[in-house]
Design a protein around this motif. Structure first.
Motif, PDB file in Angstrom:
ATOM      1  N   ILE A  77       0.843  -1.199   0.000  1.00 30.30           N
ATOM      2  CA  ILE A  77       0.000   0.000   0.000  1.00 30.30           C
ATOM      3  C   ILE A  77       0.879   1.251   0.000  1.00 30.30           C
ATOM      4  O   ILE A  77       1.796   1.391   0.827  1.00 30.30           O
ATOM      5  CB  ILE A  77      -0.920   0.010   1.237  1.00 30.30           C
ATOM      6  N   LYS A  78       0.597   2.165  -0.917  1.00 28.98           N
ATOM      7  CA  LYS A  78       1.328   3.436  -0.997  1.00 28.98           C
ATOM      8  C   LYS A  78       0.420   4.570  -0.521  1.00 28.98           C
ATOM      9  O   LYS A  78      -0.771   4.589  -0.839  1.00 28.98           O
ATOM     10  CB  LYS A  78       1.792   3.707  -2.432  1.00 28.98           C
ATOM     11  N   PRO A  79       0.963   5.509   0.209  1.00 29.86           N
ATOM     12  CA  PRO A  79       0.127   6.615   0.690  1.00 29.86           C
ATOM     13  C   PRO A  79      -0.165   7.639  -0.398  1.00 29.86           C
ATOM     14  O   PRO A  79       0.574   7.766  -1.373  1.00 29.86           O
ATOM     15  CB  PRO A  79       0.999   7.235   1.797  1.00 29.86           C
ATOM     16  N   VAL A  80      -1.257   8.375  -0.211  1.00 29.48           N
ATOM     17  CA  VAL A  80      -1.540   9.550  -1.034  1.00 29.48           C
ATOM     18  C   VAL A  80      -0.581  10.652  -0.565  1.00 29.48           C
ATOM     19  O   VAL A  80      -0.401  10.874   0.635  1.00 29.48           O
ATOM     20  CB  VAL A  80      -2.997  10.000  -0.866  1.00 29.48           C
ATOM     21  N   LEU A  81       0.052  11.331  -1.528  1.00 29.99           N
ATOM     22  CA  LEU A  81       1.068  12.318  -1.200  1.00 29.99           C
ATOM     23  C   LEU A  81       0.544  13.747  -1.311  1.00 29.99           C
ATOM     24  O   LEU A  81      -0.323  14.037  -2.133  1.00 29.99           O
ATOM     25  CB  LEU A  81       2.287  12.169  -2.119  1.00 29.99           C
ATOM     26  N   ALA A  82       1.107  14.613  -0.504  1.00 27.81           N
ATOM     27  CA  ALA A  82       0.870  16.048  -0.673  1.00 27.81           C
ATOM     28  C   ALA A  82       1.549  16.480  -1.972  1.00 27.81           C
ATOM     29  O   ALA A  82       2.534  15.889  -2.404  1.00 27.81           O
ATOM     30  CB  ALA A  82       1.435  16.821   0.513  1.00 27.81           C
ATOM     31  N   SER A  83       1.020  17.513  -2.616  1.00 33.61           N
ATOM     32  CA  SER A  83       1.584  17.963  -3.884  1.00 33.61           C
ATOM     33  C   SER A  83       2.877  18.730  -3.658  1.00 33.61           C
ATOM     34  O   SER A  83       3.027  19.460  -2.681  1.00 33.61           O
ATOM     35  CB  SER A  83       0.582  18.838  -4.630  1.00 33.61           C
ATOM     36  N   GLY A  84       3.817  18.548  -4.593  1.00 33.64           N
ATOM     37  CA  GLY A  84       5.105  19.223  -4.508  1.00 33.64           C
ATOM     38  C   GLY A  84       6.187  18.352  -5.111  1.00 33.64           C
ATOM     39  O   GLY A  84       6.195  17.131  -4.917  1.00 33.64           O
ATOM     40  N   THR A  85       7.085  18.977  -5.867  1.00 33.81           N
ATOM     41  CA  THR A  85       8.149  18.216  -6.528  1.00 33.81           C
ATOM     42  C   THR A  85       9.550  18.758  -6.247  1.00 33.81           C
ATOM     43  O   THR A  85      10.527  18.126  -6.625  1.00 33.81           O
ATOM     44  CB  THR A  85       7.934  18.220  -8.055  1.00 33.81           C
ATOM     45  N   ALA A  86       9.663  19.917  -5.620  1.00 31.68           N
ATOM     46  CA  ALA A  86      10.984  20.514  -5.389  1.00 31.68           C
ATOM     47  C   ALA A  86      11.784  19.692  -4.390  1.00 31.68           C
ATOM     48  O   ALA A  86      11.247  19.224  -3.378  1.00 31.68           O
ATOM     49  CB  ALA A  86      10.829  21.948  -4.880  1.00 31.68           C
ATOM     50  N   ARG A  87      13.057  19.503  -4.684  1.00 31.50           N
ATOM     51  CA  ARG A  87      13.922  18.770  -3.767  1.00 31.50           C
ATOM     52  C   ARG A  87      14.111  19.570  -2.483  1.00 31.50           C
ATOM     53  O   ARG A  87      14.032  20.794  -2.465  1.00 31.50           O
ATOM     54  CB  ARG A  87      15.263  18.457  -4.432  1.00 31.50           C
ATOM     55  N   PHE A  88      14.363  18.834  -1.395  1.00 33.06           N
ATOM     56  CA  PHE A  88      14.457  19.441  -0.069  1.00 33.06           C
ATOM     57  C   PHE A  88      15.904  19.374   0.417  1.00 33.06           C
ATOM     58  O   PHE A  88      16.510  18.308   0.469  1.00 33.06           O
ATOM     59  CB  PHE A  88      13.539  18.691   0.898  1.00 33.06           C
ATOM     60  N   GLY A 139       2.862  13.638   3.973  1.00 30.83           N
ATOM     61  CA  GLY A 139       3.258  14.970   3.553  1.00 30.83           C
ATOM     62  C   GLY A 139       4.654  15.009   2.978  1.00 30.83           C
ATOM     63  O   GLY A 139       5.318  13.983   2.790  1.00 30.83           O
ATOM     64  N   LEU A 140       5.118  16.223   2.713  1.00 31.69           N
ATOM     65  CA  LEU A 140       6.447  16.454   2.170  1.00 31.69           C
ATOM     66  C   LEU A 140       7.472  16.585   3.294  1.00 31.69           C
ATOM     67  O   LEU A 140       7.118  16.777   4.456  1.00 31.69           O
ATOM     68  CB  LEU A 140       6.447  17.739   1.330  1.00 31.69           C
ATOM     69  N   TYR A 141       8.749  16.505   2.928  1.00 32.18           N
ATOM     70  CA  TYR A 141       9.799  16.752   3.904  1.00 32.18           C
ATOM     71  C   TYR A 141       9.695  18.187   4.414  1.00 32.18           C
ATOM     72  O   TYR A 141       9.478  19.134   3.651  1.00 32.18           O
ATOM     73  CB  TYR A 141      11.177  16.572   3.262  1.00 32.18           C
ATOM     74  N   ARG A 142       9.881  18.331   5.711  1.00 31.89           N
ATOM     75  CA  ARG A 142       9.887  19.641   6.325  1.00 31.89           C
ATOM     76  C   ARG A 142      10.961  19.684   7.413  1.00 31.89           C
ATOM     77  O   ARG A 142      11.507  18.661   7.810  1.00 31.89           O
ATOM     78  CB  ARG A 142       8.509  19.972   6.921  1.00 31.89           C
ATOM     79  N   ALA A 143      11.257  20.898   7.892  1.00 32.14           N
ATOM     80  CA  ALA A 143      12.356  21.084   8.853  1.00 32.14           C
ATOM     81  C   ALA A 143      11.944  20.806  10.289  1.00 32.14           C
ATOM     82  O   ALA A 143      12.797  20.795  11.182  1.00 32.14           O
ATOM     83  CB  ALA A 143      12.909  22.504   8.731  1.00 32.14           C
ATOM     84  N   SER A 144      10.652  20.591  10.538  1.00 24.76           N
ATOM     85  CA  SER A 144      10.198  20.260  11.898  1.00 24.76           C
ATOM     86  C   SER A 144       9.032  19.283  11.799  1.00 24.76           C
ATOM     87  O   SER A 144       8.364  19.184  10.756  1.00 24.76           O
ATOM     88  CB  SER A 144       9.755  21.529  12.645  1.00 24.76           C
ATOM     89  N   VAL A 145       8.764  18.585  12.919  1.00 21.24           N
ATOM     90  CA  VAL A 145       7.658  17.632  12.939  1.00 21.24           C
ATOM     91  C   VAL A 145       6.333  18.363  12.746  1.00 21.24           C
ATOM     92  O   VAL A 145       5.450  17.902  12.011  1.00 21.24           O
ATOM     93  CB  VAL A 145       7.659  16.826  14.250  1.00 21.24           C
ATOM     94  N   ALA A 146       6.183  19.515  13.392  1.00 25.40           N
ATOM     95  CA  ALA A 146       4.930  20.273  13.280  1.00 25.40           C
ATOM     96  C   ALA A 146       4.654  20.671  11.827  1.00 25.40           C
ATOM     97  O   ALA A 146       3.519  20.565  11.341  1.00 25.40           O
ATOM     98  CB  ALA A 146       4.992  21.513  14.165  1.00 25.40           C
TER      99      ALA A 146
END
Length: 229
Positions: A137-148, A211-218
């Motif tokens: 099973i693959k999750p539904v992803l948030a939109s966005g393609t820019a590398r982090f 979701g996408l990669y982010r700099a904090s858990v929140a």
């Protein structure tokens, strides 16, 4: 920015011929007078090696180059960061405190320089004992393609919700493993670098979102809530 070269106006000079000849007093009055010389505008010194444009030709314009697309990561510019090397990454996944249906994927850059990851990790959920993993099973992803971009010593986070609607029936059976490939762009990290994390027995999985990669858990949680919208 365009640069325009201004051409000096050619000064008109009227030479008085026949020096020493006096004008006659008879005949019609002479209403002609010498036109004053046009004042040439001051020009900046010519750039060494630059050729002057041909008369009547439009001034050459400097080519404009659009700025490269950038996106902010954990304190950096993803367009300038090289892809992360798996040898310089520490990867963990664990249930989020207070929200056990949500798992936090944490990627720590242990290298000495900034590096970039795909916009989100490659994730699927399945049965660790199954020989065929193609139906995972693959999750539904948030939109966005820019590398982090992840700066040296910093971390990137992605959050997946295994059961965002809180379903108690109709959930997937036999799911006991979370599989994570931290950079899913394909050319940067082969599938052999996939990390496998066991899930607790009785975990409920239905229509997961990530979701996408982010700099904090929140921030990663906030990104996850936009998946599928």
């Amino acid at each position: 920015m365009s640069v325009r070269h201004r051409r000096p106006l050619l000064a008109s000079v009227v030479l008085v011929a026949g020096a020493g000849l006096a004008l006659t007093a008879c005949g019609p009055d002479n209403t002609d007078s010498a036109a004053p010389a046009a004042s040439a505008p001051a020009t900046a010194p010519a750039t060494p090696g630059a050729g002057a444009p041909a008369s009547g030709a439009p001034a050459a314009k400097s080519p404009s180059h659009p700025a490269p697309h950038t996106s902010s990561g954990a304190g950096g510019d993803s367009a300038a960061a090289r892809p992360c090397d798996i040898q310089n990454l520490s990867i963990t996944a664990s249930a989020r405190a207070g929200a056990t249906d949500q798992w936090v994927i944490e990627v720590h850059n242990t290298g000495t320089g900034a590096c970039s990851l795909s916009s989100s990790p490659g994730v699927d959920l399945g049965d660790s004992a199954a020989r065929d993993q193609s139906n995972n099973i693959k999750p539904v992803l948030a939109s966005g393609t820019a590398r982090f971009t992840v700066q040296a010593g910093q971390k990137a986070y992605a959050v997946i919700d295994l059961d965002p609607n809180g379903a108690t029936t109709g959930t997937a059976q036999g799911v006991n493993e979370l599989n994570v490939l931290v950079d899913q762009d394909g050319t940067n990290m082969p599938l052999a670098n996939t990390h496998n994390f066991p899930l607790a027995g009785g975990v409920r999985v239905l229509n997961p979102r990530m979701g996408l990669y982010r700099a904090s858990v929140a921030e990663a949680v906030a990104s996850m809530t936009t998946a599928g919208k």
